[in-house]
Design a protein around this motif. Structure first.
Motif, PDB file in Angstrom:
ATOM      1  N   LEU A  25      -9.223 -30.774  53.364  1.00  0.00           N
ATOM      2  CA  LEU A  25     -10.158 -29.962  53.641  1.00  0.00           C
ATOM      3  C   LEU A  25     -10.006 -28.642  54.360  1.00  0.00           C
ATOM      4  CD1 LEU A  25     -13.185 -29.144  53.155  1.00  0.00           C
ATOM      5  CD2 LEU A  25     -13.829 -30.816  54.839  1.00  0.00           C
ATOM      6  N   THR A  26      -9.121 -29.036  55.624  1.00  0.00           N
ATOM      7  CA  THR A  26      -8.759 -27.936  56.586  1.00  0.00           C
ATOM      8  C   THR A  26      -7.841 -26.958  55.575  1.00  0.00           C
ATOM      9  OG1 THR A  26      -8.974 -29.370  58.198  1.00  0.00           O
ATOM     10  CG2 THR A  26      -7.527 -27.403  58.761  1.00  0.00           C
ATOM     11  N   LEU A  27      -6.681 -27.448  54.803  1.00  0.00           N
ATOM     12  CA  LEU A  27      -6.059 -26.669  54.251  1.00  0.00           C
ATOM     13  C   LEU A  27      -6.782 -25.702  53.268  1.00  0.00           C
ATOM     14  CD1 LEU A  27      -2.932 -29.027  53.643  1.00  0.00           C
ATOM     15  CD2 LEU A  27      -3.059 -27.097  55.214  1.00  0.00           C
ATOM     16  N   ALA A  28      -7.604 -26.582  52.588  1.00  0.00           N
ATOM     17  CA  ALA A  28      -8.525 -25.757  51.499  1.00  0.00           C
ATOM     18  C   ALA A  28      -9.320 -24.571  52.099  1.00  0.00           C
ATOM     19  CB  ALA A  28      -9.337 -26.614  50.606  1.00  0.00           C
ATOM     20  N   LEU A  32      -8.849 -20.610  51.350  1.00  0.00           N
ATOM     21  CA  LEU A  32      -9.808 -19.835  50.953  1.00  0.00           C
ATOM     22  C   LEU A  32     -10.236 -18.750  51.831  1.00  0.00           C
ATOM     23  CD1 LEU A  32     -12.603 -22.516  49.942  1.00  0.00           C
ATOM     24  CD2 LEU A  32     -11.322 -20.747  48.576  1.00  0.00           C
ATOM     25  N   LEU A  33     -10.072 -18.879  52.976  1.00  0.00           N
ATOM     26  CA  LEU A  33     -10.230 -17.614  54.072  1.00  0.00           C
ATOM     27  C   LEU A  33      -8.908 -16.615  54.002  1.00  0.00           C
ATOM     28  CD1 LEU A  33     -11.465 -16.420  56.571  1.00  0.00           C
ATOM     29  CD2 LEU A  33      -9.829 -17.695  57.999  1.00  0.00           C
ATOM     30  N   ALA A  34      -7.674 -17.129  53.776  1.00  0.00           N
ATOM     31  CA  ALA A  34      -6.710 -16.170  53.486  1.00  0.00           C
ATOM     32  C   ALA A  34      -6.611 -15.300  51.937  1.00  0.00           C
ATOM     33  CB  ALA A  34      -5.144 -17.079  53.216  1.00  0.00           C
ATOM     34  N   VAL A 187      -5.185 -11.389  60.865  1.00  0.00           N
ATOM     35  CA  VAL A 187      -4.292 -12.335  60.561  1.00  0.00           C
ATOM     36  C   VAL A 187      -3.446 -13.047  61.403  1.00  0.00           C
ATOM     37  CG1 VAL A 187      -2.488 -12.936  58.761  1.00  0.00           C
ATOM     38  CG2 VAL A 187      -4.280 -11.132  58.319  1.00  0.00           C
ATOM     39  N   VAL A 188      -3.008 -12.177  62.418  1.00  0.00           N
ATOM     40  CA  VAL A 188      -2.225 -12.734  63.465  1.00  0.00           C
ATOM     41  C   VAL A 188      -3.286 -13.778  64.501  1.00  0.00           C
ATOM     42  CG1 VAL A 188      -0.782 -12.190  65.521  1.00  0.00           C
ATOM     43  CG2 VAL A 188      -0.462 -11.016  63.156  1.00  0.00           C
ATOM     44  N   ILE A 189      -4.405 -13.071  64.883  1.00  0.00           N
ATOM     45  CA  ILE A 189      -5.246 -13.696  65.123  1.00  0.00           C
ATOM     46  C   ILE A 189      -5.604 -15.197  64.865  1.00  0.00           C
ATOM     47  CG2 ILE A 189      -7.755 -14.019  66.263  1.00  0.00           C
ATOM     48  CD1 ILE A 189      -7.509 -10.809  66.550  1.00  0.00           C
TER      49      ILE A 189
END
Length: 633
Positions: A25-28, A32-34, A187-189
């Motif tokens: 779930l975390t990876l998903a 999705l955010l990326a 993205v870095v943050i």
């Protein structure tokens, strides 16, 4: 990224709802955010970037406050340290002169990061060394004091621009790519935030993490297991400060200017509010809290003035009411509730019984060679303890040898627990001397006693109730491993961690609690919790074992099993000192007995000699217990 190792029941999902693990779930969510990042509006990206910055500070507060038990209102000042350090070094001609040829525009922000981290480390260690000695409400009050001091200090230094601040801070440049916009820097943050959460999760899921968890309400127990709690508190304080400084560094290069306003006490309170609302004991609670508070702040700043017809910081009132509601309804924050609701779709993968961390090899734990039977292990020589005019222990002398069980008995108030505390390093004797394996221990802390081979249990059970039995027992082996915080955060300690878990399971099974290894310790009966304490002490491989009322709360068969275990330990060469009120248990087990009355030794000898001593019969056992003595014979 929960640090818990307790198995979670697998729930049957609703029809058509697939099960996923927390990691999946975390990876998903990250994927999705990326994928969505490039299509989000600029305002949304800016808000998300700010959420990431706040969550990074809140994660440090989760570690400091929720896990370590130390409340700080001053974290915004450390954010300011990181921001001002990079702003000054990137814009000051003086800094450029110091750096010389290294003052490349692309390298200046990284020099600012280094300066901010070094300065924050030194300042946090100094403040922590002074502040963290305070207890109760004095600690948060002190953080308010130095938080205000640093805020006004930043605003009154001319070389930092005073209240106006510093403008013209350059953007970050990585591999020739300028991160001049929130979309690029965001993205870095978030990458930094996710890496920090991963590292903090790893730290909590380790030997050092168990020591950190013991800081909140279990410092006496942790010291007796060999943990330097004062040093761990300072290190945790510094860790939270460094995370805040990194957030400040990123903030400065996103805003491109710095002034004191974002680092005042109100922001410090807001940051702590984020950690508490999200769930002060949960790393992902930092992200949840930062998200809720940031979004509420954005909406309420526009909505409330429109509703009330006047401008003002009305959101502060709403935040206060929200805090009251959360503390009343969700004392552990919102994340545990969210996690509980998500169990309909999220499953945990329980570890098989007997499994530790998955690694190819196990490290070798430190081993202690037990002294030969008959060796003098523990010696108290005319030890006294006075509390003002009250004499709790009066010139008590006793010895404990390898391969024997020595019982210390006496009525309530006889001074047994006080004596236990003196010979284990919890309290210093007012006079007299305690020697452990030939070494004088006067003035040394209890962790030094643990390092010399002393393990103990407590009259009032001291366990980490929400952690598993396995984790509690593994804490007892703290001194048998050496990997530190950095190795744990980077998961370089897995072989050693596997060895610790294997040793903990071995001692749990030896004490007859193998079926409860993955059960939260607080769910066990009092008698079983006492056995957990014995297993924890044995995990440290002691040569001297102090047991404070180990049979209290045990049923008859459990007492028999404990007696068999202690007899086996005696045969292996351990020296065991037992405080116990169960006369039958003591008389059938002990080789020697010392009797206390009003803090003074009134008899010492074998069980038969003590039972025949007229002074013991009169002063301690009395006529009503004569029949019990006969049964014990």
């Amino acid at each position: 990224m929960s640090a818990s190792s307790n198995p979670v029941a697998v729930n049957t999902p609703p029809e058509g709802k697939p099960l996923v693990t927390p990691r999946q779930l975390t990876l998903a969510c990250v994927v999705l955010l990326a994928l969505a990042w490039g299509f989000l509006p600029e305002f949304t990206v800016s808000v998300l970037a700010n959420i990431g910055l706040y969550a990074l500070v809140a994660a440090g507060l989760v570690m400091l406050t929720g896990v370590g038990g130390m409340t700080s209102f001053g974290q915004a000042a450390f954010v300011g340290m990181g921001a001002y350090a990079t702003a000054w070094i990137c814009t000051s001609p003086v800094a450029a002169g110091w750096l010389g040829a290294a003052a490349s525009p692309a390298l200046l922000p990284w020099a600012g990061l280094l300066l901010g981290l070094v300065f924050t480390f030194a300042l946090a260690w100094m403040l922590g060394a002074v502040t963290l000695k305070l207890q109760g409400h004095y600690l948060p009050l002190c953080t308010i004091a130095w938080g205000l001091s640093l805020y006004y200090l930043l605003g009154n230094m001319d070389f930092l621009g005073g209240q106006t601040g510093i403008t013209g801070v350059p953007p970050l440049v990585i591999a020739g790519v300028s991160l001049a916009t929130p979309r690029m820097l965001g993205v870095v943050i978030w990458a930094v935030l996710l890496l920090a959460l991963w590292a903090l999760h790893n730290l909590l899921d380790s030997r050092e993490g168990r020591a950190i968890r013991a800081l909140k309400g279990g410092r006496l127990m942790a010291e007796s297991m060999g943990v330097d709690t004062a040093r761990h508190r300072i290190k945790l304080f510094v860790l939270a400060a460094l995370l805040a400084a990194v957030s400040g560094w990123l903030y400065a290069h996103m805003q491109r200017f710095v002034n004191p306003t974002p680092f005042n006490l109100n922001i410090g309170i807001e940051l702590l509010f984020m950690a508490v609302v999200g769930g002060a004991g949960h790393l992902w609670g930092a992200v949840l809290g930062a998200t809720l508070i940031t979004l509420l702040k954005e909406k309420l700043q526009d909505l409330l003035p429109a509703l009330l017809g006047t401008s003002g910081n009305f959101e502060v009132i709403v935040f206060g009411l929200l805090m009251l509601f959360v503390l009343q309804r969700f004392s552990d924050g919102l994340w545990p509730t969210v996690a509980r609701l998500a169990r309909r779709w999220v499953r945990a993968v329980p570890k098989p019984a007997g499994a530790g961390p998955v690694v190819s090899t196990q490290a070798q734990l430190a081993q202690r060679t037990l002294p030969a039977t008959g060796t003098l292990l523990l010696q108290a020589d005319t030890v006294s303890k006075r509390f003002g005019g009250l004499v709790a222990n009066n010139e008590i002398s006793m010895t404990l040898k390898a391969g024997e069980i020595h019982a210390l008995i006496g009525p309530n108030g006889a001074g047994k627990s006080t004596f236990f505390n003196m010979i284990s390093g919890v309290d210093d004797p007012s006079s007299g001397e305690v020697r452990l394996v030939g070494e004088a221990m006067s003035g040394k802390p209890s962790r030094a006693f643990a390092a010399r081979g002393l393990g103990r249990t407590f009259q009032h059970v001291r366990l980490l109730g929400q952690r598993s039995v396995l984790e509690n027992v593994a804490l007892g082996a703290h001194l048998r491993a050496r990997r530190g915080w950095l190795a744990a955060a980077l998961r370089l300690d897995r072989p050693e961690e596997a060895a610790l878990m294997a040793e903990a399971r071995k001692q749990i099974e030896r004490c007859g609690l193998g079926a409860h290894a993955d059960t939260p310790a607080a769910s066990l009966s009092l008698g079983q919790q006492r056995v957990v304490e014995i297993a924890r002490a044995l995990a440290g491989q002691p040569s001297v074992l102090l047991l404070d009322e180990p049979a209290a709360g045990l049923r008859h068969l459990e007492k028999r099993a404990l007696s068999v275990l202690l007899s086996q330990l005696r045969a292996e060469g351990l020296g065991i000192l037992v405080v116990e009120h169960d006369m039958e248990f003591v008389m059938n087990l002990a080789d020697r007995i010392t009797v206390l009355e009003f803090g003074t030794v009134i008899a010492t000898g074998t069980p038969a000699e003590v039972q025949a001593n007229p002074r013991v019969l009169e002063a301690y056992l009395g006529g009503a217990d004569d029949e019990l003595l006969e049964d014990a014979r």
